[in-house]
Design an enzyme around this catalytic site. Structure first.
Site, PDB file in Angstrom:
ATOM      1  CB  SER A 455     -26.890 -43.670 -25.646  1.00 14.75           C
ATOM      2  OG  SER A 455     -26.603 -45.049 -25.628  1.00 14.75           O
ATOM      3  CB  CYS A 638     -27.035 -46.873 -19.909  1.00 17.54           C
ATOM      4  SG  CYS A 638     -26.205 -46.293 -21.407  1.00 17.54           S
ATOM      5  CG  ASP A 683     -27.771 -48.467 -24.771  1.00 18.85           C
ATOM      6  OD1 ASP A 683     -26.914 -49.114 -25.406  1.00 18.85           O
ATOM      7  OD2 ASP A 683     -28.122 -47.314 -25.089  1.00 18.85           O
ATOM      8  CD1 TRP A 685     -19.062 -49.008 -23.610  1.00 16.01           C
ATOM      9  CD2 TRP A 685     -21.183 -48.338 -23.657  1.00 16.01           C
ATOM     10  NE1 TRP A 685     -19.154 -47.878 -22.836  1.00 16.01           N
ATOM     11  CE2 TRP A 685     -20.446 -47.444 -22.845  1.00 16.01           C
ATOM     12  CE3 TRP A 685     -22.543 -48.113 -23.835  1.00 16.01           C
ATOM     13  CZ2 TRP A 685     -21.028 -46.355 -22.214  1.00 16.01           C
ATOM     14  CZ3 TRP A 685     -23.127 -47.020 -23.207  1.00 16.01           C
ATOM     15  CH2 TRP A 685     -22.381 -46.157 -22.405  1.00 16.01           C
TER      16      TRP A 685
END
Length: 686
Positions: A455, A638, A683, A685
């Site tokens: 990012s 995020c 966003d 992971w």
């Protein structure tokens, strides 16, 4: 008119042609010159009519008509893949190779390169079968190469009666939209009239996707045999997809790949536009440590894009192409006794295949191991199976082959010896001394080394000529006492720009720029965007490096406020272990807070006896978040998908039930509506 007059005119015409024809010819020639050459600047675009358009048309038709290709090569199984990191493509290749063991003949196809409406014609091929290996990307989206296929299924009304199909999906259970693409394709194909030959398979990359695939595949082929009335040949022969092709010793160096993604020489002669196949070699201007002690490392890196014409927006991702550790490459070469500088080429044995090489060829073995293949991930079962043919000891061969079986014993052995121990290709070669495979077969079997996405942690309004990256160095010890380092972060850690050493600013800048380390990059657009109206309030939740895009968000909001724009409330929840150690960008954030740009909530989990995380602070500020939602505010998350994102989601549900008097079902529905309106974005992971 009298005949006399006609004769007179003929005579006159003869005289004119004799005396003036030359002059007329000169005039005509001058006119042609004036038209074509004097005005050539204006007429240049017309020369495009002389390009090779017919050849392109023939290429398109031959490449995209997979039905015709199947008929011409007597194939009856086609395996499509939607892949972002290469795993789905790898699974598709394995399934296509499997087909030959069951009296069938398969081919792999990229849906982006095919006319997918031709699926209606697949039933014309006897005993035909379409298999789809579909990965889910991001927040339930199709992969880049499956986007058009997704739109075809969504909007198309073609009848697929007679189509025999099966789907294996690749996803990650830590994400909300787990395997949504595989589920969608399976459901939609049936709705359009297709016949499902075997149940949908779902692979979970958060657990052991290899085991999921092997288990599904083991049951899939018997179902295919039953459906089509075919029998397994009983042979389990591993056939190579690529053949080692001789390379002439006098091949010019400029025709040998040295790490380029697609076009030989592209890293030496850089030409925009820059993208996934043509990355820009960005100079590293800054590479500094953000942690103030401790045994972990977090880097702040600034990439110079001033000479690239690359444009980015706040919230986008930057892709960085890494290289493997040179020491690992050397150890593999030494273990196998190979001259790593030998140039070779691998060519697909299937002349009709669209993919001619597994990676850019010709190149040296050193280049292949350094730039093109993944050396760090645990080996897949099919790789172990093919490598087993090169063992000198029967017990080693049996050991390797046992891990390829879908039996409980085989799956447990693979889970313990390979997956949990994180045994990569070098570890397997070191732990089984009798294993002596040819290096060309190893690089054929290993998956492609993929770019790493980060990012972007800057705003183009503040930093139009540079892209900032915030990355934690991955470094740990495995159960076999081997050190494992992140491919990209460990490589970036060593790329430090030189200092000016007291030279003048102008001279120093010119001299040092040529010495700056460079990395291949491109920008991938994201849907992770600030609200269109700066006056819209936002809440951002980003612990650790999850702060990266929000640093750009805050920079942009501060810039707009300085420009006199009305900027809504900007709230950030940030968390880390210790305030004195890993509170990254603390000075910047505190300065933004002093200027009235930012409302900052911090959770330092290990600075007190009881751990405190960002979700705990959100729970304490329910009223603030509820009011912001009522003001049409946006929420952004995020970071870690497995724990943090789920916990934050749970707190939001709690806020909606307590402050909004909603049931849990209504609260979940409310959040889904926020997502559909772009007011709730993640966003994350795993």
């Amino acid at each position: 008119m009298s005949s006399t007059e006609e004769v007179a005119m003929d005579s006159a015409g003869s005289l004119i042609s004799m005396t003036d024809l030359f002059i007329l010819s000169l005039a005509g020639g001058f006119a042609v010159y004036w038209f074509f050459f004097r005005g050539k600047k204006q007429e240049t675009p017309n020369f495009k009519k002389l390009t090779v358009a017919p050849v392109l048309e023939r290429s398109d038709s031959s490449d995209q008509s997979f039905i015709q290709k199947m008929k011409n090569t007597k194939r009856n199984v086609v395996v499509f893949y939607g892949s972002q990191t290469g795993t789905a493509e790898e699974f598709a290749t394995r399934l296509a190779k499997d087909a030959s063991r069951y009296g069938m003949k398969g081919m792999v196809a990229d849906p982006e390169e095919c006319e997918m409406d031709k699926l209606t014609e697949l039933k014309d091929i006897e005993n035909s079968l379409a298999i789809f290996c579909m990965a889910t990307y991001g927040e339930g989206d199709p992969t880049d190469n499956a986007q058009e296929f997704f739109e075809f299924l969504t909007n198309g009304e073609e009848e697929l009666n007679g189509l025999k199909f099966a789907v294996f999906g690749l996803g990650n259970k830590t994400y909300e939209h787990y395997n949504s693409m595989g589920i969608f394709v399976d459901k939609r194909l049936e709705e359009l009239g297709g016949e499902r030959v075997f149940e949908l398979g779902l692979g979970d990359d958060d657990a052991n996707i290899e085991e999921d695939f092997v288990t599904w595949r083991e049951k899939f082929w018997p179902a295919v045999c039953l459906h089509f009335g075919v029998e397994a040949t009983g042979e389990n022969v591993n056939t190579r997809q690529y053949a080692l092709t001789p390379v002439s010793e006098d091949l010019p160096k400029e025709k040998i790949f040295t790490g380029e993604v697609a076009r030989v020489g592209s890293l030496n002669k850089q030409k925009p536009p820059y993208d996934v196949k043509n990355p820009f070699l960005a100079p590293i201007l800054v590479n500094k440590e953000l942690h103030k002690g401790g045994d972990r490392s977090c880097m702040h890196i600034e990439l110079d894009i001033s000479e690239s014409k690359i444009r980015y927006e706040t919230g986008d991702h930057v892709a960085i192409y890494p290289i493997n550790n040179p020491d690992t490459v050397e150890k593999i070469g030494q273990r196998l006794g190979v001259d790593l500088d030998e140039v070779f080429s691998l060519t697909n044995v299937d002349e009709d295949a669209s993919k001619k090489h597994p990676f850019p060829c010709p190149c040296s073995y050193r280049t292949a191991l350094t730039h093109y293949v993944d050396l760090t991930n645990p080996l897949r079962t099919h790789v172990l199976g093919e490598l087993s043919e090169y063992t000198e000891k029967a017990e080693d061969k049996e050991f390797l082959q046992k891990m390829t079986h879908a039996s409980e014993e085989g799956k447990k052995l693979y889970q313990d010896w390979v997956f949990k121990a994180h045994r990569n290709i070098l570890a397997v070669l070191e732990d089984i001394p009798s294993l002596k495979p040819p290096l060309d077969h190893i690089v054929e079997l290993l998956p492609r080394l993929q770019p790493r996405f980060y990012s972007i942690s800057s705003s183009p309004k503040v930093h139009p000529k540079s892209i900032h990256v915030t990355a934690v160095l991955v470094d740990y010890i495995t159960s076999t006492n081997r050190q494992m380092k992140g491919v990209c972060t460990s490589w970036l850690a060593g790329k430090k720009p030189p200092t000016m050493n007291g030279t003048s600013e102008h001279d120093g800048e010119n001299n040092v720029r040529d010495l700056l380390p460079r990395v291949p990059i491109y920008v991938r657009k994201s849907q992770f965007r600030l609200p269109f109206k700066p006056s819209t309030p936002v809440v951002m939740i980003g612990p650790g490096t999850g702060i990266a895009p929000f640093r750009g968000f805050v920079q942009e909001r501060a810039y707009l406020k300085d420009e006199g724009r009305m900027v809504g409330e900007t709230i950030l929840y940030f968390g880390c272990r210790n305030k004195a150690v890993d509170f990254i960008y603390s000075d910047e954030l505190n300065e933004f807070e002093k200027k009235g740009v930012l409302t900052l909530h911090t959770a330092f989990s290990r600075d007190q006896a009881q751990k405190v995380y960002v979700q705990h602070l959100m729970d304490q500020n329910q009223e603030q978040i509820w009011n912001l939602l009522n003001e049409n505010g946006h929420i952004y998350i995020c970071g870690d998908a497995k724990n943090m994102a789920k916990e934050v989601h749970g707190v939001l549900v709690k806020i909606l039930t307590s402050k909004g008097n909603m049931s849990e079902a209504d609260a979940e529905d409310y959040i889904k509506k926020l997502q559909s309106k772009g007011r709730y974005s993640a966003d994350v992971w795993s």
